[in-house]
Design an enzyme around this catalytic site. Structure first.
Site, PDB file in Angstrom:
ATOM      1  N   GLY A  52       9.290  40.686  74.873  1.00 31.93           N
ATOM      2  CA  GLY A  52       9.461  41.069  76.349  1.00 31.93           C
ATOM      3  C   GLY A  52      10.141  41.268  77.408  1.00 31.93           C
ATOM      4  O   GLY A  52      11.182  42.190  77.626  1.00 31.93           O
ATOM      5  N   GLY A  56      19.186  54.696  84.025  1.00 32.27           N
ATOM      6  CA  GLY A  56      20.163  54.818  84.057  1.00 32.27           C
ATOM      7  C   GLY A  56      20.436  55.273  83.050  1.00 32.27           C
ATOM      8  O   GLY A  56      21.249  56.941  82.854  1.00 32.27           O
ATOM      9  N   ARG A  90      14.564  63.922  85.217  1.00 34.19           N
ATOM     10  CA  ARG A  90      15.320  63.883  86.198  1.00 34.19           C
ATOM     11  C   ARG A  90      14.510  63.083  87.493  1.00 34.19           C
ATOM     12  O   ARG A  90      13.922  61.361  87.887  1.00 34.19           O
ATOM     13  CB  ARG A  90      16.677  63.972  86.938  1.00 34.19           C
ATOM     14  CG  ARG A  90      16.376  65.202  87.466  1.00 34.19           C
ATOM     15  CD  ARG A  90      17.827  64.982  88.115  1.00 34.19           C
ATOM     16  NE  ARG A  90      18.443  64.086  89.421  1.00 34.19           N
ATOM     17  CZ  ARG A  90      19.132  63.469  89.475  1.00 34.19           C
ATOM     18  NH1 ARG A  90      20.002  63.755  88.016  1.00 34.19           N
ATOM     19  NH2 ARG A  90      19.710  62.479  89.751  1.00 34.19           N
ATOM     20  N   ARG A 128       5.892  43.371  70.998  1.00 34.23           N
ATOM     21  CA  ARG A 128       6.587  42.823  69.476  1.00 34.23           C
ATOM     22  C   ARG A 128       5.320  43.538  68.608  1.00 34.23           C
ATOM     23  O   ARG A 128       4.139  42.995  68.707  1.00 34.23           O
ATOM     24  CB  ARG A 128       6.366  40.995  69.560  1.00 34.23           C
ATOM     25  CG  ARG A 128       6.759  40.808  71.258  1.00 34.23           C
ATOM     26  CD  ARG A 128       6.611  39.493  71.128  1.00 34.23           C
ATOM     27  NE  ARG A 128       6.846  37.936  72.448  1.00 34.23           N
ATOM     28  CZ  ARG A 128       8.806  38.700  73.734  1.00 34.23           C
ATOM     29  NH1 ARG A 128       9.351  38.723  72.505  1.00 34.23           N
ATOM     30  NH2 ARG A 128       8.533  38.118  74.203  1.00 34.23           N
ATOM     31  N   ASP A 171      17.138  39.863  71.444  1.00 35.64           N
ATOM     32  CA  ASP A 171      17.340  39.832  69.891  1.00 35.64           C
ATOM     33  C   ASP A 171      16.483  40.150  69.282  1.00 35.64           C
ATOM     34  O   ASP A 171      16.785  40.604  67.822  1.00 35.64           O
ATOM     35  CB  ASP A 171      17.582  38.581  69.752  1.00 35.64           C
ATOM     36  CG  ASP A 171      16.626  37.194  69.654  1.00 35.64           C
ATOM     37  OD1 ASP A 171      15.501  37.573  70.498  1.00 35.64           O
ATOM     38  OD2 ASP A 171      17.547  36.198  70.339  1.00 35.64           O
ATOM     39  N   THR A 186      16.623  40.571  78.866  1.00 35.14           N
ATOM     40  CA  THR A 186      15.810  39.719  78.666  1.00 35.14           C
ATOM     41  C   THR A 186      15.528  38.682  79.795  1.00 35.14           C
ATOM     42  O   THR A 186      16.948  38.361  79.503  1.00 35.14           O
ATOM     43  CB  THR A 186      15.775  38.874  77.370  1.00 35.14           C
ATOM     44  OG1 THR A 186      14.986  37.734  77.202  1.00 35.14           O
ATOM     45  CG2 THR A 186      17.297  38.718  76.435  1.00 35.14           C
ATOM     46  N   ASP A 233      15.734  35.569  79.109  1.00 32.52           N
ATOM     47  CA  ASP A 233      16.585  34.419  78.446  1.00 32.52           C
ATOM     48  C   ASP A 233      18.035  34.336  78.772  1.00 32.52           C
ATOM     49  O   ASP A 233      18.096  33.232  78.428  1.00 32.52           O
ATOM     50  CB  ASP A 233      15.962  34.373  77.061  1.00 32.52           C
ATOM     51  CG  ASP A 233      14.802  34.071  76.980  1.00 32.52           C
ATOM     52  OD1 ASP A 233      13.566  33.874  77.338  1.00 32.52           O
ATOM     53  OD2 ASP A 233      13.954  34.736  75.507  1.00 32.52           O
ATOM     54  N   ASP A 279      20.180  34.801  76.537  1.00 34.34           N
ATOM     55  CA  ASP A 279      20.687  33.926  75.146  1.00 34.34           C
ATOM     56  C   ASP A 279      21.006  35.230  73.789  1.00 34.34           C
ATOM     57  O   ASP A 279      21.357  35.513  72.641  1.00 34.34           O
ATOM     58  CB  ASP A 279      18.940  33.979  74.355  1.00 34.34           C
ATOM     59  CG  ASP A 279      17.919  34.505  74.260  1.00 34.34           C
ATOM     60  OD1 ASP A 279      18.155  36.134  74.678  1.00 34.34           O
ATOM     61  OD2 ASP A 279      16.725  34.400  73.028  1.00 34.34           O
ATOM     62  N   ARG A 285      13.005  30.104  75.129  1.00 36.59           N
ATOM     63  CA  ARG A 285      12.953  29.883  74.361  1.00 36.59           C
ATOM     64  C   ARG A 285      13.732  28.481  73.541  1.00 36.59           C
ATOM     65  O   ARG A 285      13.931  27.815  74.467  1.00 36.59           O
ATOM     66  CB  ARG A 285      13.541  31.441  73.198  1.00 36.59           C
ATOM     67  CG  ARG A 285      12.405  31.634  72.577  1.00 36.59           C
ATOM     68  CD  ARG A 285      12.005  32.729  71.619  1.00 36.59           C
ATOM     69  NE  ARG A 285      12.127  33.874  72.331  1.00 36.59           N
ATOM     70  CZ  ARG A 285      11.053  34.519  71.810  1.00 36.59           C
ATOM     71  NH1 ARG A 285      10.348  33.971  70.346  1.00 36.59           N
ATOM     72  NH2 ARG A 285      10.346  35.395  72.803  1.00 36.59           N
ATOM     73  N   GLU A 308      11.491  25.511  78.425  1.00 36.14           N
ATOM     74  CA  GLU A 308       9.620  26.066  76.933  1.00 36.14           C
ATOM     75  C   GLU A 308       9.868  24.541  75.245  1.00 36.14           C
ATOM     76  O   GLU A 308      11.539  24.749  75.261  1.00 36.14           O
ATOM     77  CB  GLU A 308       9.381  26.835  76.795  1.00 36.14           C
ATOM     78  CG  GLU A 308      10.470  28.059  76.516  1.00 36.14           C
ATOM     79  CD  GLU A 308       9.863  29.448  76.673  1.00 36.14           C
ATOM     80  OE1 GLU A 308       8.770  29.438  77.054  1.00 36.14           O
ATOM     81  OE2 GLU A 308      10.676  30.185  76.472  1.00 36.14           O
ATOM     82  N   ARG A 319       3.021  15.121  88.508  1.00 37.43           N
ATOM     83  CA  ARG A 319       2.506  16.139  88.122  1.00 37.43           C
ATOM     84  C   ARG A 319       3.382  17.239  87.044  1.00 37.43           C
ATOM     85  O   ARG A 319       4.555  17.138  87.224  1.00 37.43           O
ATOM     86  CB  ARG A 319       2.463  16.865  89.645  1.00 37.43           C
ATOM     87  CG  ARG A 319       1.809  16.514  90.254  1.00 37.43           C
ATOM     88  CD  ARG A 319       0.287  16.078  89.418  1.00 37.43           C
ATOM     89  NE  ARG A 319      -0.942  15.782  90.693  1.00 37.43           N
ATOM     90  CZ  ARG A 319      -1.455  15.097  91.002  1.00 37.43           C
ATOM     91  NH1 ARG A 319      -1.482  13.611  89.543  1.00 37.43           N
ATOM     92  NH2 ARG A 319      -2.312  14.426  91.532  1.00 37.43           N
ATOM     93  N   GLN A 323       7.620  34.371  85.714  1.00 35.35           N
ATOM     94  CA  GLN A 323       8.950  34.218  85.612  1.00 35.35           C
ATOM     95  C   GLN A 323       9.267  35.683  85.005  1.00 35.35           C
ATOM     96  O   GLN A 323      10.637  36.418  85.356  1.00 35.35           O
ATOM     97  CB  GLN A 323       9.900  33.122  84.984  1.00 35.35           C
ATOM     98  CG  GLN A 323       9.340  31.779  84.694  1.00 35.35           C
ATOM     99  CD  GLN A 323       9.368  30.691  83.673  1.00 35.35           C
ATOM    100  OE1 GLN A 323      10.384  30.218  83.914  1.00 35.35           O
ATOM    101  NE2 GLN A 323       8.291  30.231  83.006  1.00 35.35           N
TER     102      GLN A 323
HETATM  103  O1  F6P Z   1      12.030  36.565  74.955  1.00 30.32           O
HETATM  104  C1  F6P Z   1      11.400  35.862  76.815  1.00 30.32           C
HETATM  105  C2  F6P Z   1      10.389  35.630  76.525  1.00 30.32           C
HETATM  106  O2  F6P Z   1       9.946  35.602  77.814  1.00 30.32           O
HETATM  107  C3  F6P Z   1      10.405  33.753  76.543  1.00 30.32           C
HETATM  108  O3  F6P Z   1      11.254  32.792  77.553  1.00 30.32           O
HETATM  109  C4  F6P Z   1       9.179  33.740  76.430  1.00 30.32           C
HETATM  110  O4  F6P Z   1       9.563  32.092  75.099  1.00 30.32           O
HETATM  111  C5  F6P Z   1       8.444  34.017  75.326  1.00 30.32           C
HETATM  112  O5  F6P Z   1       9.042  35.758  76.031  1.00 30.32           O
HETATM  113  C6  F6P Z   1       7.294  34.648  75.674  1.00 30.32           C
HETATM  114  O6  F6P Z   1       6.931  35.413  74.784  1.00 30.32           O
HETATM  115  P1  F6P Z   1       5.089  36.117  74.468  1.00 30.32           P
HETATM  116  O7  F6P Z   1       5.423  36.950  76.353  1.00 30.32           O
HETATM  117  O8  F6P Z   1       5.206  37.346  73.973  1.00 30.32           O
HETATM  118  O9  F6P Z   1       4.024  35.174  75.461  1.00 30.32           O
END
Ligand code: F6P
Length: 319
Positions: A11, A22, A54, A72, A103, A125, A127, A129, A171, A222, A243, A251
């Site tokens: 992502g 950099g 550069r 991916r 990851d 990322t 996330d 994470d 995630r 999520e 709502r 994001q």
């Molecule tokens: O890992 C980053 C992320 O944005 C997660 O927060 C989310 O679950 C996932 O990627 C969404 O993946 P995609 O863009 O492949 O739908």
């Protein structure tokens, strides 16, 4: 080491461009030949690589996304495909690879290192994470975006005396959720690392209503639940209009905040230093504002939870 490839994978995250810049400029300042690989591991396999100078990375430090593209590519789990990728690099005399990603990208790099191809990973990322680093590139920008969204939703939520549920990305990691909840002054937070109680959620909302609160804002990571169903449930139980808003991929976009640009620039430069010092299977982190390095393998285990307990305690005191 004379020639290095750089790619972004998984992502996208704001600050990836700053990280590529950099890496490329630091490599060139050490007289290395720098290759950019398009579309992550997929481009490695499809032999989509170009030499970068550069000026190829001018005017990108402030841009979201990644100009090299990302993907991916589950095919990379196949060793035969990885062999093709390694051969593509060998044909161009690429001696090592710098991987900017999360990851999944680290797992790909780990496989390459097991086939004796040197890799350095840079954490990027939204996330946050990745184990062993306080921050990943892109996290701070995404957090800022979420907090701005919460502020806007608060305006309409209080005008209509509604309850608002906001689903954020992450995630399996609640860092964005808990930090956004504190910065956004939210009433309740639901995140993957820590259990939550539905009755406690309802009690918190009811208590606010009784005390004249005009609205309630709940932030949820999520995959924790069906956010629209949760909204219906709360509406039925409390009698207050509710709502749900799923912030989704907005994001991930936007110009990186200064912190992400600086982090990306520092980590990019450090990745070249590590390769030139002989490291071959390492990743970069930041701890207490100091850059560190450790084995890629270690980044994929032991996700830290204790900081989340601390933050949750703060959030709960402020509900
Ligand atoms: O890992 C980053 C992320 O944005 C997660 O927060 C989310 O679950 C996932 O990627 C969404 O993946 P995609 O863009 O492949 O739908």
């Amino acid at each position: 080491i004379k020639t290095i490839g750089v790619l972004t994978s998984g992502g996208d995250a704001p600050g990836m461009n700053a990280a590529i810049r950099g890496v490329v400029r630091s490599g060139i300042s050490e007289s290395l030949v720098m290759y950019g690989i398009y579309d992550g591991y997929l481009g490695l396999y499809n032999d989509k690589m170009v030499i970068l100078d550069r000026y190829s990375v001018s005017d990108i430090i402030n841009k979201g996304g990644t100009f090299l593209g990302s993907a991916r590519f589950s095919g990379f789990l196949d060793e035969k495909k990885r062999l093709i990728a390694i051969n593509n690099m060998k044909k161009k005399n690429i001696d090592a690879l710098i991987i900017i990603g999360g990851d999944g990208s680290y797992s790909g790099a780990l496989c390459l290192t097991k086939m004796n191809f040197p890799c350095i990973c840079i954490p990027s990322t939204i996330d946050n994470d990745i184990s062993g680093t306080d921050y990943t590139i892109g996290y701070s920008t995404a957090l800022e975006t979420i907090v701005q969204a919460i502020d806007r939703l608060r305006d309409t939520s209080s005008s209509h005396q509604r309850i608002t549920i906001i689903e954020v990305m992450g995630r399996n990691c609640g860092d964005l959720t808990i930090s956004a909840a504190i910065a956004g002054g939210c009433e309740f937070v639901i995140l993957p690392e820590l259990p939550y109680n539905k009755q406690e959620l309802l009690d918190t909302i009811q208590c606010g209503i009784k005390n004249g609160k005009k609205h309630a804002i709940i932030v949820v990571t999520e995959y924790m639940c069906n956010t629209f169903q949760l909204a219906k449930y709360i509406e039925n139980k409390t009698g207050r209009e509710t709502r749900a808003t799923i912030l989704g991929h907005l994001q991930r976009g936007g110009s990186p905040v200064a912190y992400d640009r600086i982090l990306a620039s520092r980590m990019g430069a450090y990745s070249i230093e590590l390769l030139l010092s002989g490291y071959k299977q390492h990743c970069i982190g930041i701890k207490n504002e100091k850059l560190i390095h450790y084995k890629i393998q270690d980044a994929l285990t032991n996700i830290e939870k204790s900081s989340k307990y601390q933050l949750l305690k703060v959030a709960q005191k402020l509900y």
